[in-house]
Scaffold this motif. Structure first.
Motif, short mmCIF file in Angstrom:
data_model
loop_
_atom_site.label_atom_id
_atom_site.label_comp_id
_atom_site.label_asym_id
_atom_site.label_seq_id
_atom_site.Cartn_x
_atom_site.Cartn_y
_atom_site.Cartn_z
N LEU A 220 -28.31 -31.37 -35.21
CA LEU A 220 -28.68 -30.61 -34.02
C LEU A 220 -27.45 -29.89 -33.48
N SER A 221 -27.62 -28.64 -33.10
CA SER A 221 -26.51 -27.86 -32.57
C SER A 221 -27.06 -26.81 -31.62
N PHE A 222 -26.54 -26.77 -30.39
CA PHE A 222 -27.08 -25.89 -29.37
C PHE A 222 -25.97 -25.10 -28.69
N THR A 223 -26.33 -23.90 -28.24
CA THR A 223 -25.42 -23.05 -27.49
C THR A 223 -25.78 -23.10 -26.01
N PHE A 224 -24.79 -23.35 -25.18
CA PHE A 224 -24.98 -23.44 -23.74
C PHE A 224 -24.42 -22.15 -23.13
N SER A 225 -25.30 -21.25 -22.71
CA SER A 225 -24.90 -19.96 -22.16
C SER A 225 -24.62 -20.08 -20.67
N VAL A 226 -23.40 -19.70 -20.26
CA VAL A 226 -22.98 -19.84 -18.87
C VAL A 226 -22.37 -18.51 -18.39
N GLN A 227 -22.58 -18.23 -17.12
CA GLN A 227 -22.07 -17.00 -16.53
C GLN A 227 -20.54 -17.07 -16.36
N ALA A 228 -19.83 -16.16 -16.99
CA ALA A 228 -18.38 -16.10 -16.86
C ALA A 228 -18.01 -15.84 -15.40
N GLY A 229 -17.01 -16.57 -14.91
CA GLY A 229 -16.56 -16.41 -13.54
C GLY A 229 -17.27 -17.30 -12.55
N TRP A 230 -18.37 -17.91 -12.93
CA TRP A 230 -19.08 -18.84 -12.05
C TRP A 230 -18.48 -20.23 -12.27
N MET A 231 -17.44 -20.52 -11.50
CA MET A 231 -16.63 -21.69 -11.81
C MET A 231 -17.38 -23.00 -11.66
N ASP A 232 -18.29 -23.09 -10.71
CA ASP A 232 -19.06 -24.33 -10.57
C ASP A 232 -19.98 -24.53 -11.76
N PHE A 233 -20.61 -23.45 -12.25
CA PHE A 233 -21.47 -23.56 -13.43
C PHE A 233 -20.64 -23.93 -14.66
N ILE A 234 -19.48 -23.34 -14.80
CA ILE A 234 -18.63 -23.65 -15.95
C ILE A 234 -18.20 -25.12 -15.92
N ALA A 235 -17.87 -25.62 -14.71
CA ALA A 235 -17.49 -27.03 -14.58
C ALA A 235 -18.66 -27.94 -14.95
N MET A 236 -19.87 -27.61 -14.49
CA MET A 236 -21.05 -28.42 -14.83
C MET A 236 -21.30 -28.40 -16.33
N ALA A 237 -21.25 -27.22 -16.91
CA ALA A 237 -21.53 -27.10 -18.34
C ALA A 237 -20.52 -27.89 -19.17
N ASP A 238 -19.28 -27.89 -18.75
CA ASP A 238 -18.26 -28.64 -19.48
C ASP A 238 -18.57 -30.13 -19.49
N VAL A 239 -18.97 -30.66 -18.34
CA VAL A 239 -19.34 -32.08 -18.26
C VAL A 239 -20.54 -32.37 -19.15
N ILE A 240 -21.54 -31.50 -19.08
CA ILE A 240 -22.77 -31.73 -19.85
C ILE A 240 -22.49 -31.68 -21.35
N VAL A 241 -21.70 -30.71 -21.79
CA VAL A 241 -21.37 -30.61 -23.21
C VAL A 241 -20.67 -31.88 -23.69
N ARG A 242 -19.73 -32.38 -22.91
CA ARG A 242 -19.03 -33.61 -23.27
C ARG A 242 -20.01 -34.79 -23.32
N ASN A 243 -20.91 -34.86 -22.36
CA ASN A 243 -21.88 -35.95 -22.33
C ASN A 243 -22.81 -35.90 -23.54
N LEU A 244 -23.25 -34.71 -23.90
CA LEU A 244 -24.15 -34.58 -25.05
C LEU A 244 -23.45 -34.97 -26.34
N ARG A 245 -22.23 -34.52 -26.49
CA ARG A 245 -21.50 -34.87 -27.72
C ARG A 245 -21.26 -36.38 -27.80
N ALA A 246 -21.13 -37.03 -26.65
CA ALA A 246 -20.91 -38.47 -26.64
C ALA A 246 -22.12 -39.25 -27.15
N VAL A 247 -23.32 -38.64 -27.10
CA VAL A 247 -24.50 -39.32 -27.64
C VAL A 247 -24.95 -38.67 -28.96
N GLY A 248 -24.06 -37.87 -29.56
CA GLY A 248 -24.32 -37.35 -30.89
C GLY A 248 -25.01 -36.01 -30.96
N VAL A 249 -25.06 -35.28 -29.85
CA VAL A 249 -25.73 -33.97 -29.84
C VAL A 249 -24.66 -32.89 -29.71
#
Length: 567
Positions: A385-414
């Motif tokens: 499984l491999s997914f792309t997480f599209s985030v608005q450049a410059g939206w720092m709160d969204f980028i911070a959230m996406a970074d946490v989520i990506v790390r969390n998903l990879r930690a469970v093998g996604v």
């Protein structure tokens, strides 16, 4: 909203500029002395565009109005916490049939020039939108969330009838709150109301124009105000357009009494310097959600989406995105704790999805997404499984959230990869459906068949042109039918049953995954006025015109009456 916060690097730029706050109030004009028991002045940012300084136009329908909030008023105000309709220019309303709405007006209201406010003003305001579509800002005459209006008629001086071509209950708040009433005796003879240049500013609101120097607008108390008993502010001044740094300077120095923009980490950047007088209140306004494209393989599987929901560390996400100020959000999509009474009985005590990687792994295993030898989860064909997480450049709160989520998903093998791109491009992939994951919001308003239902109904799936509300592209004909029934029921008991079924969809199928609440912001100072909304005195911050009637001079313990006490 939580008071606690940890030190955050993102706020350092603001804090560093606050070493010399005294310079922020250079040129500040003192307010005239107020009578005992009155607030001399409340200072706030301008509501006018910086590009129109020097031009006067009090017409709120104009593209560049001098002021938006203080002259013209709605019929009622919807309390976002209780969902009660607070009486304002109107006292009550009802839907005798789903295509007919009756509104009962407050007696004794006058325009600031002394003319009586009547049902003719209401009928004019709405019918002008039929003749001049640009004036129909809220789509009363359009086929959008309810059938179009057919006629708006003054039945007598205090009663207005709205007739629609079909069921139109979802338009309730567009009628009651989102449309401000204009004075027919001034505007009706001007033709297109959006083109009229209003230099007088005659309104029913709490303040009237006093002076304007092209930069600073001063408005004084409207002595004819219908709720004058509760209005204890002698004047307000509106000046300047501020970014986070300049607003922080103004707040720290006392040159501003209130600000509703985004200042990073207000406990540190504002409150810490003067905790006695500087405060903030950030109640939840909507739910920030992870949107998984329900039309794509694997992401269309509710069992997979549930596993993802348990994999996300919302506390870490909140720390990164909002300095720990905003609470993790409820999967019910209700604004808790303020809407706690609306939680279905079956979900009480289960409103929030915890961070539980073990449970996430168990759910993903049971759903058939096993890990390969490299530790990555695979689909039924053995493809990782491999997914792309599209985030608005410059939206720092969204980028911070996406970074946490990506790390969390990879930690469970996604496998997931964040790609930050132009915000317009992110809108584009949502219109076309060419995306895996994005972030968005689910509204927390009180027209829930509209705010929640529009996120699920298939007619709100975008198809290349307009960007519609069903960003997850969820589709279920049974849910479409349920939401159609919910949108136009006027029976409160039946509406609650239907709402509970929609909440069940969010809780069991995870079309959207709740992350943290998005705030309605208010930062304020209390040396000039008390009675602001707070954790101890919570009420919504989205309507400044309502807040104005709650404020009191320091030391004045008098309560409010008027609008809050009307039935």
């Amino acid at each position: 909203m939580r008071k606690r916060t940890r030190g955050a690097v993102g706020a350092l730029a603001v804090v560093a500029l606050l070493a010399t706050p005294a310079c922020a109030d250079i040129g500040l004009e003192p307010a005239p002395r107020a009578p005992e028991g009155y607030i001399a002045e409340i200072r706030m940012p301008s509501e006018a565009s910086s590009s129109v300084q020097g031009l006067i136009n009090y017409n709120y329908l104009a593209p560049n109005a001098t002021v938006q909030t203080w002259l013209f008023e709605p019929l009622m105000i919807r309390d976002r916490f209780t969902c009660d309709a607070v009486p304002w220019l109107a006292l009550s309303y009802e839907w005798p049939e789903t295509d007919r709405m009756i509104v009962h007006l407050r007696e004794g209201v006058r325009w600031s020039d002394g003319e009586p406010f009547t049902a003719d003003d209401v009928a004019y305001t709405f019918t002008a939108g039929k003749e001049f579509p640009a004036a129909d800002r809220n789509g009363i005459w359009g086929d959008y969330y309810g059938a179009p209006a057919e006629a708006v008629t003054a039945l007598d001086e205090l009663t207005v009838e709205f007739r629609f071509t079909g069921p139109a209950v979802p338009k309730t708040d567009d009628v009651l709150q989102n449309t401000k009433i204009l004075p027919a005796h001034i505007y009706a003879e001007q033709g297109d109301p959006t083109a009229f240049v209003d230099t007088e500013g005659v309104g029913t609101g709490p303040f009237v124009p006093k002076e304007y120097n092209g930069r600073r607008l001063v408005m004084e108390r409207n002595e004819n105000y219908w709720d004058a008993e509760d209005l204890k502010i002698q004047q307000i001044s509106l000046e300047g357009s501020y970014d986070a740094n300049s607003a922080a300077l103004k707040l720290r120095s006392g040159a501003l009494d209130l600000y509703r923009g985004d200042i990073p980490n207000p406990p540190r950047s504002i409150v810490s310097a003067d905790p006695e007088n500087a405060h903030f209140f950030y109640p939840p306004d909507s739910t920030t959600v992870l949107v998984l494209n329900n039309e794509r393989p694997v992401l269309s599987d509710p069992a997979f989406r549930e596993g993802v929901a348990y994999a996300i560390d919302r506390e870490a996400l909140s720390e990164r995105a909002s300095y720990g100020i905003m609470d993790p959000a409820s999967q019910t999509m209700l604004l808790l704790p303020f809407q706690q009474a609306e939680v279905p009985e079956a979900w009480k005590g289960k409103e929030f999805i915890p961070y539980d990687p073990d449970e996430a792994n168990r759910l993903l295993d049971e759903a058939g997404y096993q890990k390969n030898a490299d530790g990555w989860r695979v689909d039924a064909n053995g493809t990782p499984l491999s997914f792309t997480f599209s985030v608005q450049a410059g939206w720092m709160d969204f980028i911070a959230m996406a970074d946490v989520i990506v790390r969390n998903l990879r930690a469970v093998g996604v496998k997931a990869k964040m790609v930050a791109t132009d915000p317009n491009a992110v809108d584009g992939v949502q219109r076309s459906g060419n995306f895996d994951m994005v972030l968005n919001f689910v509204g927390g308003g009180c027209q829930r068949a509209r705010d929640l239902g529009s996120r699920l109904v298939s007619s709100q799936i975008s198809h290349d042109q307009e960007l519609l509300n069903n960003r997850a592209r969820f589709s279920d004909p049974a849910i479409d039918g349920l939401i159609a029934e919910w949108a136009n029921t006027t029976d409160e008991t039946q509406a609650k049953k239907l709402q509970d079924q929609v909440v069940d969809v969010f809780m069991t199928q995870f079309p959207y995954i709740a992350l943290q609440y998005a705030p309605s912001r208010l930062i304020y100072r209390t040396e000039n006025a008390t009675g602001w909304p707070s954790e101890e005195n919570p009420y919504p911050v989205d309507q400044l015109i309502r807040i104005a009637t709650q404020l009191r001079a320091p030391g004045d313990a008098g309560g409010t009456s008027g609008a809050e006490g009307d039935e």
